[in-house]
Scaffold this motif. Structure first.
Motif, PDB file in Angstrom:
ATOM      1  N   PRO A   9       0.845  -1.205   0.000  1.00  0.00           N
ATOM      2  CA  PRO A   9       0.000   0.000   0.000  1.00  0.00           C
ATOM      3  C   PRO A   9       0.880   1.254   0.000  1.00  0.00           C
ATOM      4  CG  PRO A   9       0.033  -1.002   2.182  1.00  0.00           C
ATOM      5  CD  PRO A   9       0.791  -1.929   1.255  1.00  0.00           C
ATOM      6  N   TRP A  10       0.331   2.311  -0.537  1.00  0.00           N
ATOM      7  CA  TRP A  10       1.030   3.595  -0.491  1.00  0.00           C
ATOM      8  C   TRP A  10       1.015   4.095   0.948  1.00  0.00           C
ATOM      9  CZ3 TRP A  10       3.545   6.127  -4.369  1.00  0.00           C
ATOM     10  CH2 TRP A  10       3.423   5.572  -5.641  1.00  0.00           C
ATOM     11  N   PRO A  11       1.969   4.913   1.320  1.00  0.00           N
ATOM     12  CA  PRO A  11       1.965   5.486   2.671  1.00  0.00           C
ATOM     13  C   PRO A  11       0.644   6.216   2.931  1.00  0.00           C
ATOM     14  CG  PRO A  11       4.066   5.885   1.603  1.00  0.00           C
ATOM     15  CD  PRO A  11       3.154   5.318   0.551  1.00  0.00           C
ATOM     16  N   ASP A  12       0.223   6.181   4.186  1.00  0.00           N
ATOM     17  CA  ASP A  12      -1.089   6.764   4.511  1.00  0.00           C
ATOM     18  C   ASP A  12      -1.063   8.291   4.477  1.00  0.00           C
ATOM     19  OD1 ASP A  12      -0.049   7.644   6.948  1.00  0.00           O
ATOM     20  OD2 ASP A  12      -0.878   5.964   8.070  1.00  0.00           O
ATOM     21  N   THR A  13      -2.245   8.847   4.561  1.00  0.00           N
ATOM     22  CA  THR A  13      -2.438  10.291   4.440  1.00  0.00           C
ATOM     23  C   THR A  13      -1.677  11.070   5.507  1.00  0.00           C
ATOM     24  OG1 THR A  13      -4.614   9.877   3.502  1.00  0.00           O
ATOM     25  CG2 THR A  13      -4.214  12.091   4.312  1.00  0.00           C
ATOM     26  N   GLU A  32      10.552   5.574   1.279  1.00  0.00           N
ATOM     27  CA  GLU A  32      10.726   4.129   1.448  1.00  0.00           C
ATOM     28  C   GLU A  32       9.431   3.381   1.123  1.00  0.00           C
ATOM     29  OE1 GLU A  32      11.998   1.274   5.060  1.00  0.00           O
ATOM     30  OE2 GLU A  32      13.202   3.084   4.760  1.00  0.00           O
ATOM     31  N   GLY A  33       8.305   3.931   1.513  1.00  0.00           N
ATOM     32  CA  GLY A  33       7.022   3.281   1.244  1.00  0.00           C
ATOM     33  C   GLY A  33       6.601   3.369  -0.216  1.00  0.00           C
ATOM     34  N   ALA A  34       6.980   4.438  -0.887  1.00  0.00           N
ATOM     35  CA  ALA A  34       6.601   4.620  -2.291  1.00  0.00           C
ATOM     36  C   ALA A  34       7.506   3.840  -3.239  1.00  0.00           C
ATOM     37  CB  ALA A  34       6.635   6.107  -2.641  1.00  0.00           C
ATOM     38  N   HIS A  35       8.742   3.592  -2.820  1.00  0.00           N
ATOM     39  CA  HIS A  35       9.738   2.981  -3.708  1.00  0.00           C
ATOM     40  C   HIS A  35       9.255   1.716  -4.418  1.00  0.00           C
ATOM     41  CE1 HIS A  35      13.232   0.549  -4.841  1.00  0.00           C
ATOM     42  NE2 HIS A  35      13.747   1.713  -5.217  1.00  0.00           N
ATOM     43  N   PRO A  36       8.721   0.702  -3.728  1.00  0.00           N
ATOM     44  CA  PRO A  36       8.329  -0.522  -4.449  1.00  0.00           C
ATOM     45  C   PRO A  36       7.258  -0.276  -5.517  1.00  0.00           C
ATOM     46  CG  PRO A  36       8.281  -0.889  -2.073  1.00  0.00           C
ATOM     47  CD  PRO A  36       8.500   0.575  -2.284  1.00  0.00           C
ATOM     48  N   ALA A  55      14.685   5.885 -13.795  1.00  0.00           N
ATOM     49  CA  ALA A  55      13.408   6.598 -13.699  1.00  0.00           C
ATOM     50  C   ALA A  55      12.879   6.560 -12.268  1.00  0.00           C
ATOM     51  CB  ALA A  55      12.385   5.997 -14.671  1.00  0.00           C
ATOM     52  N   THR A  56      13.052   5.422 -11.603  1.00  0.00           N
ATOM     53  CA  THR A  56      12.630   5.298 -10.207  1.00  0.00           C
ATOM     54  C   THR A  56      13.386   6.287  -9.334  1.00  0.00           C
ATOM     55  OG1 THR A  56      12.087   2.963 -10.489  1.00  0.00           O
ATOM     56  CG2 THR A  56      12.490   3.722  -8.232  1.00  0.00           C
ATOM     57  N   MET A  80       3.147  10.447  -8.743  1.00  0.00           N
ATOM     58  CA  MET A  80       4.378   9.666  -8.923  1.00  0.00           C
ATOM     59  C   MET A  80       4.356   8.909 -10.245  1.00  0.00           C
ATOM     60  SD  MET A  80       6.256  10.529  -6.477  1.00  0.00           S
ATOM     61  CE  MET A  80       7.584   9.400  -6.839  1.00  0.00           C
ATOM     62  N   PHE A  81       3.229   8.331 -10.596  1.00  0.00           N
ATOM     63  CA  PHE A  81       3.149   7.591 -11.849  1.00  0.00           C
ATOM     64  C   PHE A  81       3.351   8.523 -13.043  1.00  0.00           C
ATOM     65  CE2 PHE A  81       0.380   4.115  -9.771  1.00  0.00           C
ATOM     66  CZ  PHE A  81       1.522   3.497  -9.281  1.00  0.00           C
ATOM     67  N   THR A  82       2.843   9.743 -12.950  1.00  0.00           N
ATOM     68  CA  THR A  82       3.049  10.717 -14.020  1.00  0.00           C
ATOM     69  C   THR A  82       4.524  11.061 -14.156  1.00  0.00           C
ATOM     70  OG1 THR A  82       0.839  11.625 -13.693  1.00  0.00           O
ATOM     71  CG2 THR A  82       2.436  13.036 -14.837  1.00  0.00           C
TER      72      THR A  82
END
Length: 185
Positions: A9-13, A32-36, A55-56, A80-82
């Motif tokens: 899951p993405w990091p929480d709000t 760290e949470g977004a990396h994977p 790109a990552t 992030m995907f953009t």
């Protein structure tokens, strides 16, 4: 930092809000949470593992520098995907420019005379001009498949096409290239 293929899951709000406020610990947790997730997306878009890794890293650097500019905390994944998509496209465009240069600089086959050498050079320039004259969608698929040698599945995936659609586009590109070369000769 790989995720072993499992979705995280993405990091929480709350973490995103704290990171937006400049909290360094939250920024670290966020990255760290977004990396994977970012890495998985880059691997699905970029043409090579190296481009995906680059790109990552670029996306995570932008996240670190500009998290404060994110308006809605729920838009993190989309943002992030953009960034990753734009970086993969940028890297692909750079490699495409190199391919066009490489096509014009192809080593000429061994020849026995200056005349043959000159003719071979003219042929290479004609091929490069014919490729450059293709519509962008046809030029992309032709360069990726026939010049770079990527598999049909990889090209289709990169261009967001089904495999049959990619094959159809490649067929049209080859036919247009052949027609362009016949006209030039």
């Amino acid at each position: 930092m790989t995720d072993g293929g499992t979705r995280r899951p993405w990091p929480d709000t709350a973490v995103v809000r704290s990171a937006q406020a400049g909290d360094e610990a939250s920024i670290s947790v966020l990255i760290e949470g977004a990396h994977p997730n970012v890495r998985r997306f880059a691997a699905s878009l970029c043409m090579s593992e190296q481009d995906a890794e680059d790109a990552t890293q670029e996306a995570l650097v932008i996240l670190y520098r500009k998290i404060g500019t994110l308006r809605a905390t729920g838009a993190l994944a989309s943002w992030m995907f953009t960034i990753v998509r734009n970086e993969c496209v940028r890297r692909w465009a750079l490699s495409r420019r190199h391919v066009l240069v490489e096509v014009t600089d192809l080593p000429l086959r061994a020849s026995s005379s200056a005349e043959e050498t000159a003719l071979a050079g003219i042929e290479a320039r004609l091929v490069a001009a014919a490729i450059a004259g293709l519509p962008p969608d046809q030029r992309q698929v032709l360069l990726l498949r026939d010049v770079h040698g990527y598999s049909g599945r990889s090209v289709a995936k990169h261009l967001g096409l089904s495999l049959p659609a990619m094959k159809s586009r490649l067929h049209r590109a080859r036919a247009a290239l052949r027609a362009g070369l016949e006209e030039a000769v």
